[in-house]
Design a protein around this motif. Structure first.
Motif, PDB file in Angstrom:
ATOM      1  N   VAL A   1       3.094 -13.247  -5.616  1.00 26.20           N
ATOM      2  CA  VAL A   1       3.557 -11.946  -6.100  1.00 26.20           C
ATOM      3  C   VAL A   1       3.490 -11.873  -7.615  1.00 26.20           C
ATOM      4  O   VAL A   1       2.907 -10.951  -8.187  1.00 26.20           O
ATOM      5  CB  VAL A   1       4.987 -11.650  -5.600  1.00 26.20           C
ATOM      6  CG1 VAL A   1       5.500 -10.333  -6.206  1.00 26.20           C
ATOM      7  CG2 VAL A   1       5.020 -11.571  -4.083  1.00 26.20           C
TER       8      VAL A   1
ATOM      9  N   ILE B   1      13.048  -7.295  -6.163  1.00 27.31           N
ATOM     10  CA  ILE B   1      12.115  -6.591  -5.269  1.00 27.31           C
ATOM     11  C   ILE B   1      11.272  -5.566  -6.031  1.00 27.31           C
ATOM     12  O   ILE B   1      10.302  -5.035  -5.483  1.00 27.31           O
ATOM     13  CB  ILE B   1      12.855  -5.911  -4.105  1.00 27.31           C
ATOM     14  CG1 ILE B   1      13.769  -4.808  -4.610  1.00 27.31           C
ATOM     15  CG2 ILE B   1      13.634  -6.933  -3.289  1.00 27.31           C
ATOM     16  CD1 ILE B   1      14.404  -3.989  -3.500  1.00 27.31           C
ATOM     17  N   THR B   2      11.614  -5.299  -7.292  1.00 22.91           N
ATOM     18  CA  THR B   2      10.859  -4.304  -8.072  1.00 22.91           C
ATOM     19  C   THR B   2       9.772  -4.947  -8.927  1.00 22.91           C
ATOM     20  O   THR B   2       8.980  -4.224  -9.549  1.00 22.91           O
ATOM     21  CB  THR B   2      11.803  -3.522  -8.996  1.00 22.91           C
ATOM     22  OG1 THR B   2      12.344  -4.408  -9.996  1.00 22.91           O
ATOM     23  CG2 THR B   2      12.930  -2.885  -8.204  1.00 22.91           C
TER      24      THR B   2
ATOM     25  N   GLU C   1       6.397  -7.083 -10.226  1.00 22.59           N
ATOM     26  CA  GLU C   1       4.978  -7.121  -9.865  1.00 22.59           C
ATOM     27  C   GLU C   1       4.319  -8.294 -10.572  1.00 22.59           C
ATOM     28  O   GLU C   1       4.964  -9.040 -11.313  1.00 22.59           O
ATOM     29  CB  GLU C   1       4.310  -5.800 -10.260  1.00 22.59           C
ATOM     30  CG  GLU C   1       4.887  -4.575  -9.562  1.00 22.59           C
ATOM     31  CD  GLU C   1       4.254  -3.292 -10.064  1.00 22.59           C
ATOM     32  OE1 GLU C   1       3.581  -3.333 -11.129  1.00 22.59           O
ATOM     33  OE2 GLU C   1       4.436  -2.243  -9.404  1.00 22.59           O
TER      34      GLU C   1
ATOM     35  N   PRO D   1      -1.585  -6.150   0.026  1.00 16.67           N
ATOM     36  CA  PRO D   1      -0.392  -5.482  -0.515  1.00 16.67           C
ATOM     37  C   PRO D   1       0.741  -5.381   0.499  1.00 16.67           C
ATOM     38  O   PRO D   1       1.910  -5.570   0.150  1.00 16.67           O
ATOM     39  CB  PRO D   1      -0.915  -4.102  -0.919  1.00 16.67           C
ATOM     40  CG  PRO D   1      -2.379  -4.307  -1.158  1.00 16.67           C
ATOM     41  CD  PRO D   1      -2.798  -5.337  -0.158  1.00 16.67           C
ATOM     42  N   GLU D   2       0.392  -5.092   1.736  1.00 11.84           N
ATOM     43  CA  GLU D   2       1.434  -4.965   2.759  1.00 11.84           C
ATOM     44  C   GLU D   2       2.131  -6.304   3.009  1.00 11.84           C
ATOM     45  O   GLU D   2       3.368  -6.386   3.087  1.00 11.84           O
ATOM     46  CB  GLU D   2       0.827  -4.440   4.060  1.00 11.84           C
ATOM     47  CG  GLU D   2       1.857  -4.203   5.153  1.00 11.84           C
ATOM     48  CD  GLU D   2       1.238  -3.661   6.427  1.00 11.84           C
ATOM     49  OE1 GLU D   2       1.998  -3.372   7.382  1.00 11.84           O
ATOM     50  OE2 GLU D   2      -0.004  -3.525   6.472  1.00 11.84           O
TER      51      GLU D   2
ATOM     52  N   TRP E   1       4.367  -7.192   0.102  1.00 11.25           N
ATOM     53  CA  TRP E   1       5.595  -6.399   0.110  1.00 11.25           C
ATOM     54  C   TRP E   1       6.606  -6.968   1.104  1.00 11.25           C
ATOM     55  O   TRP E   1       7.802  -7.051   0.826  1.00 11.25           O
ATOM     56  CB  TRP E   1       5.285  -4.944   0.436  1.00 11.25           C
ATOM     57  CG  TRP E   1       6.490  -4.077   0.608  1.00 11.25           C
ATOM     58  CD1 TRP E   1       6.829  -3.336   1.681  1.00 11.25           C
ATOM     59  CD2 TRP E   1       7.523  -3.831  -0.370  1.00 11.25           C
ATOM     60  NE1 TRP E   1       8.002  -2.656   1.465  1.00 11.25           N
ATOM     61  CE2 TRP E   1       8.453  -2.944   0.201  1.00 11.25           C
ATOM     62  CE3 TRP E   1       7.749  -4.298  -1.666  1.00 11.25           C
ATOM     63  CZ2 TRP E   1       9.587  -2.509  -0.463  1.00 11.25           C
ATOM     64  CZ3 TRP E   1       8.891  -3.859  -2.340  1.00 11.25           C
ATOM     65  CH2 TRP E   1       9.792  -2.975  -1.740  1.00 11.25           C
ATOM     66  N   HIS E   2       6.106  -7.428   2.259  1.00 12.56           N
ATOM     67  CA  HIS E   2       6.991  -8.069   3.229  1.00 12.56           C
ATOM     68  C   HIS E   2       7.566  -9.364   2.654  1.00 12.56           C
ATOM     69  O   HIS E   2       8.750  -9.664   2.852  1.00 12.56           O
ATOM     70  CB  HIS E   2       6.239  -8.338   4.532  1.00 12.56           C
ATOM     71  CG  HIS E   2       5.955  -7.104   5.322  1.00 12.56           C
ATOM     72  ND1 HIS E   2       4.799  -6.934   6.056  1.00 12.56           N
ATOM     73  CD2 HIS E   2       6.663  -5.956   5.481  1.00 12.56           C
ATOM     74  CE1 HIS E   2       4.821  -5.749   6.640  1.00 12.56           C
ATOM     75  NE2 HIS E   2       5.937  -5.140   6.305  1.00 12.56           N
TER      76      HIS E   2
ATOM     77  N   THR F   1       8.114  -9.978  -0.480  1.00 13.50           N
ATOM     78  CA  THR F   1       9.100  -9.565  -1.479  1.00 13.50           C
ATOM     79  C   THR F   1      10.411  -9.148  -0.823  1.00 13.50           C
ATOM     80  O   THR F   1      11.500  -9.492  -1.304  1.00 13.50           O
ATOM     81  CB  THR F   1       8.538  -8.410  -2.324  1.00 13.50           C
ATOM     82  OG1 THR F   1       7.349  -8.847  -2.988  1.00 13.50           O
ATOM     83  CG2 THR F   1       9.549  -7.950  -3.356  1.00 13.50           C
ATOM     84  N   LEU F   2      10.326  -8.411   0.283  1.00 11.82           N
ATOM     85  CA  LEU F   2      11.535  -7.976   0.972  1.00 11.82           C
ATOM     86  C   LEU F   2      12.316  -9.154   1.538  1.00 11.82           C
ATOM     87  O   LEU F   2      13.552  -9.221   1.417  1.00 11.82           O
ATOM     88  CB  LEU F   2      11.182  -6.992   2.092  1.00 11.82           C
ATOM     89  CG  LEU F   2      10.763  -5.590   1.670  1.00 11.82           C
ATOM     90  CD1 LEU F   2      10.402  -4.760   2.896  1.00 11.82           C
ATOM     91  CD2 LEU F   2      11.883  -4.904   0.877  1.00 11.82           C
TER      92      LEU F   2
END
Length: 439
Positions: A256, A309-310, A312, A404-405, A408-409, A411-412
């Motif tokens: 990430v 989570i914000t 990058e 990306p998906e 994002w998972h 990161t969550l």
């Protein structure tokens, strides 16, 4: 048997006494990081052992280690009941521990099969020796007794020096290699045990007292204590919340943030502020009490860690600030749960002694409670991996992916799941602990 009410008379209980007790936390911290983080890469990359087979060996060794903890707790209680104390047994375990670390990192055998067998045997023995030292050390501190601030000071010195050990081990193991790490561990164990021998000792029975026996009822007795069960439930929720980021941090930083080379800096910032925060949480105990201070630490963690989570790719500075801020909450998790555990055991001892028609307990109970506590600590790591890794695989994440998906998972799970678990732990504290009037 007297309830834990403080050190034996005439013993040094100022900062020198606390230092002598807590010093063993420093070398014991050397064991945890290398065995959990460095060893798999050493056997997989350097020694060429297949990762699947190695993973089975590591899992089996950790399960055997965790299951032995309550039994080691009974052993610690049997030694704490005697005037001679547990020091001699801890010294023997420390010798086995130091030898085991050398043996597991430098197998004298060739070939995949023999190396796996060697790893299984030496790692299990090393885990047992480590657990014997750690459980006896924690039970020793818990039995020193006193009010909440006094109990917290014993824990703070032990865990503060353990954090210093984590920082040192992180630097040595990743830069100078396992040989220097094992040598440093061996030397620091000798120094710490010499200090511990002169540390304040808790109340005990005279040597002329009969040697107590143990039954399965002794082994299971902590689980019959409703106050301990409540605390253990809160501890498990909070512990899994801490273990999830620990399990995924390398993946998050690498995939990430794209900052894998800065991982030692991030970890160093986190543990450094954790060490600095310990005295602050001792003050919080005096002002709010240990349980309220702990729940404040949970809330602070959500506020400090949630913004992760914000982030990058390339947000190294922001992540460093998050590590520094959330590290300040680490002192609460290191100091306050064990302080509460010591209070639970203290109250149980007083209640048992004062119950109508009840006989006095023949041995201390700090060891067996600590044994179950250690088992729960290790269960936290296993549950974190069991929750996080399968979920990520089901959502399409694999190490190195740039979907990306999937990221994002990741990161969550890395950032949002721990915060949700912290909030659940806080809710459990309110329902199971605060509403019951416990402290």
């Amino acid at each position: 048997m007297e309830a834990s009410s403080g050190p034996q008379s005439g013993q040094l209980t100022g900062w020198r006494g606390h230092l002598r007790y807590g010093a063993l936390g420093y070398p014991l911290a050397f064991v945890a990081l290398p065995l959990y983080v460095i060893l798999p890469a050493h056997y997989g990359d350097t020694l060429g052992v297949p990762l699947a087979a190695l993973g089975f060996v590591l899992l089996a060794s950790r399960l055997l280690d965790a299951l032995a903890d309550p039994l080691l707790g009974l052993w610690a209680d049997s030694r704490l009941a005697r005037a001679s104390g547990p020091w001699a047994g801890m010294a023997v375990a420390a010798v086995v521990l130091a030898a085991g670390v050398w043996a597991v990192f430098f197998p004298p055998v060739e070939g995949t099969g023999p190396r796996l067998v060697w790893c299984a045997l030496t790692l299990t023995l090393t885990y047992w020796a480590y657990s014997a030292c750690a459980i006896a050390h924690q039970a020793w501190g818990a039995r020193m007794g006193g009010d909440a601030p006094a109990r917290a000071r014993w824990v703070a010195w032990r865990e503060g020096l353990a954090l210093a050990g984590v920082l040192t081990a992180n630097g040595i193991a990743t830069t100078l290699g396992p040989a220097v790490m094992a040598a440093t561990l061996s030397v620091s164990l000798v120094v710490a045990l010499a200090l511990l021998r002169r540390a304040p000792r808790p109340p005990c029975q005279p040597e002329s007292a009969p040697t107590p026996g143990f039954t399965w009822a002794d082994w299971l007795s902590p689980l019959h204590n409703p106050e301990f069960r409540r605390l253990l439930g809160i501890f498990l929720l909070n512990g899994i919340a801490n273990a999830v980021p620990a399990t995924l941090v390398m993946f998050y930083v690498q995939d990430v943030l794209h900052q894998a080379e800065a991982l030692p800096v991030f970890l160093g910032a986190y543990f450094l502020t954790g060490a600095i925060s310990v005295p602050l949480w001792l003050r919080a105990v005096k002002r709010f009490g240990p349980s309220r201070a702990w729940v404040l630490g949970m809330a602070g963690y959500v506020l400090c860690f949630g913004p992760v989570i914000t982030l990058e790719a390339g947000d190294a500075t922001a992540y460093t600030l998050i590590c520094l801020a959330s590290g300040l909450m680490l002192g609460a998790d290191l100091t306050l749960p064990s302080t509460l555990l010591a209070g639970v055991v203290q109250r149980q001892s007083l209640a048992t002694r004062g119950a109508p028609g009840a006989s006095q307990p023949s041995v201390p109970q700090e060891g067996i409670y600590t044994g179950w506590w250690q088992l729960a600590t290790k269960l936290n790591l296993a549950l974190a991996a069991g929750l996080a890794l399968p979920a990520l695989q089901a959502w399409g994440y694999t190490p190195g992916t740039q979907s990306p998906e999937a990221l994002w998972h990741l990161t969550l799970v890395y950032g949002a799941l721990p915060c949700a678990l912290k909030l659940l732990a806080g809710l459990a504290w309110w329902r199971w602990w605060a509403r019951a009037g416990l402290e």
